[in-house]
Design a protein around this motif. Structure first.
Motif, PDB file in Angstrom:
ATOM      1  N   VAL A   1      12.915  -5.678 -12.115  1.00 40.49           N
ATOM      2  CA  VAL A   1      13.185  -5.767 -10.671  1.00 40.49           C
ATOM      3  C   VAL A   1      11.876  -5.586  -9.888  1.00 40.49           C
ATOM      4  O   VAL A   1      11.607  -6.316  -8.924  1.00 40.49           O
ATOM      5  N   GLY A   2      11.056  -4.623 -10.311  1.00 36.64           N
ATOM      6  CA  GLY A   2       9.758  -4.438  -9.671  1.00 36.64           C
ATOM      7  C   GLY A   2       8.864  -5.655  -9.842  1.00 36.64           C
ATOM      8  O   GLY A   2       8.166  -6.061  -8.912  1.00 36.64           O
ATOM      9  N   PHE A   3       8.889  -6.242 -11.034  1.00 39.72           N
ATOM     10  CA  PHE A   3       8.105  -7.447 -11.299  1.00 39.72           C
ATOM     11  C   PHE A   3       8.565  -8.590 -10.399  1.00 39.72           C
ATOM     12  O   PHE A   3       7.754  -9.272  -9.767  1.00 39.72           O
ATOM     13  N   ASN A   4       9.885  -8.801 -10.321  1.00 40.02           N
ATOM     14  CA  ASN A   4      10.418  -9.872  -9.480  1.00 40.02           C
ATOM     15  C   ASN A   4      10.063  -9.677  -8.021  1.00 40.02           C
ATOM     16  O   ASN A   4       9.718 -10.630  -7.309  1.00 40.02           O
ATOM     17  N   ALA A   5      10.157  -8.428  -7.551  1.00 48.01           N
ATOM     18  CA  ALA A   5       9.847  -8.156  -6.143  1.00 48.01           C
ATOM     19  C   ALA A   5       8.398  -8.497  -5.830  1.00 48.01           C
ATOM     20  O   ALA A   5       8.097  -9.109  -4.799  1.00 48.01           O
ATOM     21  N   ALA A   6       7.483  -8.108  -6.734  1.00 40.65           N
ATOM     22  CA  ALA A   6       6.061  -8.392  -6.508  1.00 40.65           C
ATOM     23  C   ALA A   6       5.789  -9.894  -6.569  1.00 40.65           C
ATOM     24  O   ALA A   6       5.055 -10.443  -5.740  1.00 40.65           O
ATOM     25  N   VAL A   7       6.383 -10.572  -7.552  1.00 42.73           N
ATOM     26  CA  VAL A   7       6.171 -12.017  -7.692  1.00 42.73           C
ATOM     27  C   VAL A   7       6.718 -12.764  -6.484  1.00 42.73           C
ATOM     28  O   VAL A   7       6.058 -13.654  -5.930  1.00 42.73           O
ATOM     29  N   ASP A   8       7.939 -12.412  -6.062  1.00 45.03           N
ATOM     30  CA  ASP A   8       8.539 -13.084  -4.907  1.00 45.03           C
ATOM     31  C   ASP A   8       7.735 -12.823  -3.642  1.00 45.03           C
ATOM     32  O   ASP A   8       7.598 -13.709  -2.786  1.00 45.03           O
TER      33      ASP A   8
ATOM     34  N   TYR B   1      -0.237 -14.626 -10.604  1.00 44.32           N
ATOM     35  CA  TYR B   1      -0.895 -13.783 -11.609  1.00 44.32           C
ATOM     36  C   TYR B   1      -2.230 -13.272 -11.095  1.00 44.32           C
ATOM     37  O   TYR B   1      -2.638 -12.135 -11.394  1.00 44.32           O
ATOM     38  N   TYR B   2      -2.922 -14.094 -10.308  1.00 45.15           N
ATOM     39  CA  TYR B   2      -4.221 -13.697  -9.756  1.00 45.15           C
ATOM     40  C   TYR B   2      -4.052 -12.635  -8.670  1.00 45.15           C
ATOM     41  O   TYR B   2      -4.734 -11.606  -8.672  1.00 45.15           O
ATOM     42  N   HIS B   3      -3.119 -12.853  -7.754  1.00 49.34           N
ATOM     43  CA  HIS B   3      -2.943 -11.927  -6.632  1.00 49.34           C
ATOM     44  C   HIS B   3      -2.367 -10.583  -7.077  1.00 49.34           C
ATOM     45  O   HIS B   3      -2.781  -9.532  -6.576  1.00 49.34           O
ATOM     46  N   THR B   4      -1.422 -10.603  -8.020  1.00 46.36           N
ATOM     47  CA  THR B   4      -0.860  -9.333  -8.478  1.00 46.36           C
ATOM     48  C   THR B   4      -1.903  -8.501  -9.214  1.00 46.36           C
ATOM     49  O   THR B   4      -1.891  -7.269  -9.137  1.00 46.36           O
ATOM     50  N   GLU B   5      -2.803  -9.175  -9.919  1.00 48.09           N
ATOM     51  CA  GLU B   5      -3.867  -8.445 -10.620  1.00 48.09           C
ATOM     52  C   GLU B   5      -4.897  -7.919  -9.631  1.00 48.09           C
ATOM     53  O   GLU B   5      -5.389  -6.792  -9.762  1.00 48.09           O
ATOM     54  N   GLN B   6      -5.227  -8.720  -8.600  1.00 43.52           N
ATOM     55  CA  GLN B   6      -6.198  -8.298  -7.609  1.00 43.52           C
ATOM     56  C   GLN B   6      -5.703  -7.091  -6.823  1.00 43.52           C
ATOM     57  O   GLN B   6      -6.459  -6.166  -6.532  1.00 43.52           O
ATOM     58  N   GLN B   7      -4.418  -7.096  -6.473  1.00 42.04           N
ATOM     59  CA  GLN B   7      -3.856  -6.030  -5.643  1.00 42.04           C
ATOM     60  C   GLN B   7      -3.165  -4.945  -6.456  1.00 42.04           C
ATOM     61  O   GLN B   7      -2.673  -3.964  -5.884  1.00 42.04           O
ATOM     62  N   GLN B   8      -3.108  -5.111  -7.797  1.00 39.14           N
ATOM     63  CA  GLN B   8      -2.504  -4.113  -8.675  1.00 39.14           C
ATOM     64  C   GLN B   8      -1.070  -3.777  -8.257  1.00 39.14           C
ATOM     65  O   GLN B   8      -0.673  -2.609  -8.208  1.00 39.14           O
ATOM     66  N   THR B   9      -0.300  -4.814  -7.928  1.00 38.44           N
ATOM     67  CA  THR B   9       1.092  -4.587  -7.522  1.00 38.44           C
ATOM     68  C   THR B   9       2.050  -4.595  -8.710  1.00 38.44           C
ATOM     69  O   THR B   9       3.207  -4.196  -8.559  1.00 38.44           O
ATOM     70  N   VAL B  10       1.594  -5.072  -9.867  1.00 38.85           N
ATOM     71  CA  VAL B  10       2.427  -5.069 -11.083  1.00 38.85           C
ATOM     72  C   VAL B  10       1.582  -4.550 -12.226  1.00 38.85           C
ATOM     73  O   VAL B  10       0.494  -5.067 -12.484  1.00 38.85           O
ATOM     74  N   ASP B  11       2.057  -3.509 -12.898  1.00 37.83           N
ATOM     75  CA  ASP B  11       1.318  -3.017 -14.050  1.00 37.83           C
ATOM     76  C   ASP B  11       1.807  -3.721 -15.317  1.00 37.83           C
ATOM     77  O   ASP B  11       2.996  -3.887 -15.537  1.00 37.83           O
TER      78      ASP B  11
END
Length: 585
Positions: free
Chosen positions: A342-349, A120-130
């Protein structure tokens, strides 16, 4: 940004999103419920066959004025209708139950994936998941509801088609006509007309409504962005009011709502064309089978009951073949939902499997040691030159230097949430750690829950909580210990930071990291907090980032960032000063 990219899901992606629940520890319950729902669906199709037969007998009774048969068929219709209602109600009820079981399981899985490994921290920092909150809260609901609804609808349509095609074939009879001097006979001609009618309609609907998939994706995103903007105003109401920033907020919200409006108008235009095609298709389907079967009726080849049975069977086949048309809007929304997940899963994985060059280890002797540690910022630039240093148990180290040199980033790397860099970080094994950031996190809960976070109140007595609150000059909060509130809004910044120190005194960590944890306090209270820590926890290992010189005296050493002019790649250098220089840092 990466988060703006729409990933189109293929069949493999769809299967990876949908399948896990049906292979999980709850699979037997899930498959059992699904089997019951399918049986109910098949029973409803069988009742439709009985209704079709009832149509022929009932209308023949009307045509022949057979009153006893008329009364008998009315009684038959009554129990068929009651049974149909009962089966339909329980099919809906069990489907809703299965949906909630599935949604609950998937929500738990997605929350765990999102919250593990600091994703949750990294995806927010890099804006990979909206808007990940929307994907967990809304998209999983839409996925489970849409998948069950579409799958069961398709199954019912297939079974209905297979069941009624033989009925329509037998009752419609052949159609004979002369074409170019040749005598032509089409057996079961109503079946071919039904397939042709539904096929042409489905093709037109697909062509007209295809843009709804991408438009629905963007609409969900724009709605979430607007909602997030409103939430931000609630979270920062005090600062916005002091800045008198309401006009600026109105402009930003209006811009976000304009995106909603523009995309909505695009959806409306496509929807208008789609409704023209689908409504024309629906209305003409009412009269189409009567028109096609009328020649045989007026020629006397069939009776009124048979005509009504043909009309009913044609309607069932046409409805089953029109599943794609009827479900197109739901299919478009479901596909957009799948794309987002699918986009969420890709970013999380991607973040879960991300290997950081920073090696982490356990040190049996030192509380903390850095081995040739270099930290970078996400764009690749080096923050400071390689540093090797260590802290013995019980030492208290002040990290000092100008703003922007990497002090807070160093603490984030030690905490394991900053993956950019190289070298190694070792922490003493089996030691309880606690990090107090500048802006302390206070969950929406009782004051007890906020004080004990991340632990739970049942691990402490009220006497212990009272003691630390009084020590940290928060005695006025004692009557509110059992009150639930959004304490991050209710308490002042100074009260929040003193509550964080009370939390540290309560949890008794062995290694404590403070990141500007007294920035909102006056000098007297800042020194009081440090004295409390040292007096109450005399053996604590302390690493703190602070700009206030008065708290330097509570440290035994200083790590100071200085500008590093000899290396163009690294802007700063971290130096370990002797204990006597700590107060002068």
């Amino acid at each position: 940004m990466k988060a703006n990219h729409i990933k189109t899901a293929g069949w493999r992606d769809i299967w990876q999103v949908v399948a896990p629940y049906w292979r999980s520890e709850e699979k037997w319950q899930a498959w059992g419920l699904l089997a019951v729902i399918i049986i109910l669906s098949l029973a409803i199709v069988y009742l439709s066959v009985l209704f079709n037969q009832w149509n022929r007998v009932f209308y023949d009774a009307l045509q022949t004025k057979n009153f006893p048969m008329f009364k008998s068929q009315l009684f038959k219709f009554t129990w068929l209708a009651l049974l149909y209602i009962l089966l339909s109600i329980y099919k809906i009820y069990l489907t809703q139950g299965l949906q909630m079981h599935w949604r609950r399981w998937m929500t738990r899985q997605y929350m765990e994936k999102w919250l593990s490994h600091h994703v949750y921290y990294h995806t927010e920092q890099q804006q990979t998941v909206d808007n990940p909150d929307q994907r967990i809260a809304e998209d999983l609901n839409a996925l489970t509801n849409g998948t069950l609804s579409l799958t069961l609808g398709l199954l019912s349509s297939v079974v209905t088609f297979v069941t009624f095609i033989s009925i329509l074939w037998s009752v419609s009879g052949p159609l004979s006509f002369v074409f170019s001097g040749h005598h032509v006979t089409i057996r079961g001609y109503m079946v071919w007309f039904a397939i042709l009618y539904a096929g042409v309609g489905s093709l037109i609907i697909w062509k007209v409504g295809r843009p709804l998939v991408s438009l629905g994706f963007m609409q969900e995103k724009f709605e979430a962005n607007f909602c997030f903007g409103l939430i931000r105003i609630r979270e920062n109401n005090d600062a916005i009011a002091l800045y008198q920033g309401e006009p600026r907020e109105v402009i930003q919200l209006d811009d976000r709502f304009t995106s909603i409006k523009d995309n909505w108008w695009s959806i409306m235009r496509v929807g208008r064309r789609l409704n023209v095609a689908s409504k024309f298709y629906e209305q003409f389907a009412i009269i189409f089978p009567i028109l096609v079967a009328a020649p045989r009726y007026f020629s006397g080849a069939i009776q009124l009951g048979t005509l009504m049975q043909i009309n009913s069977a044609f309607g069932q086949i046409q409805n089953s073949l029109s599943w794609f048309i009827d479900a197109f809007t739901q299919l478009a929304n479901w596909k957009a939902c799948i794309n987002r997940l699918v986009g969420f899963n890709a970013a999380v994985d991607r973040h879960s499997s991300q290997n950081t060059p920073i090696e982490r280890a356990r040190d049996p002797l030192q509380a903390l040691s850095l081995q040739a540690l270099t930290l970078n910022i996400p764009d690749g630039r080096t923050l400071f030159a390689p540093v090797t240093a260590s802290i013995a148990p019980g030492e208290r180290v002040l990290v000092a230097g100008p703003s922007g040199c990497g002090k807070s980033t160093l603490l984030r790397a030690i905490a394991g949430i900053w993956p950019y860099g190289s070298g190694g970080i070792s922490l003493q094994e089996d030691r309880k750690l606690l990090f107090l950031p500048q802006r302390s996190y206070l969950p929406i809960s009782t004051l007890k829950g906020a004080l004990c976070y991340p632990d739970t109140p049942d691990h402490f007595t009220e006497a212990q909580m009272h003691e630390v609150l009084v020590q940290c000059r928060l005695k006025h909060l004692l009557p509110r210990l059992n009150h639930e509130a959004n304490w991050g809004h209710w308490l002042s910044p100074g009260e929040q930071q003193r509550l964080a120190f009370a939390r540290a005194l309560l949890l008794k960590p062995e290694i404590l990291f403070l990141d500007e944890a007294t920035s909102a306090l006056d000098d007297e209270n800042a020194q009081l907090m440090y004295r409390l820590l040292i007096d109450t926890l005399p053996h604590i290992t302390l690493v703190s980032v602070a700009h206030r010189n008065s708290v330097a005296r509570y440290h035994t050493r200083c790590w100071r960032f200085t500008r590093h002019d000899n290396d163009e790649k690294a802007q700063w250098q971290l130096s370990a000063l002797p204990p006597t220089l700590a107060e002068n840092a």
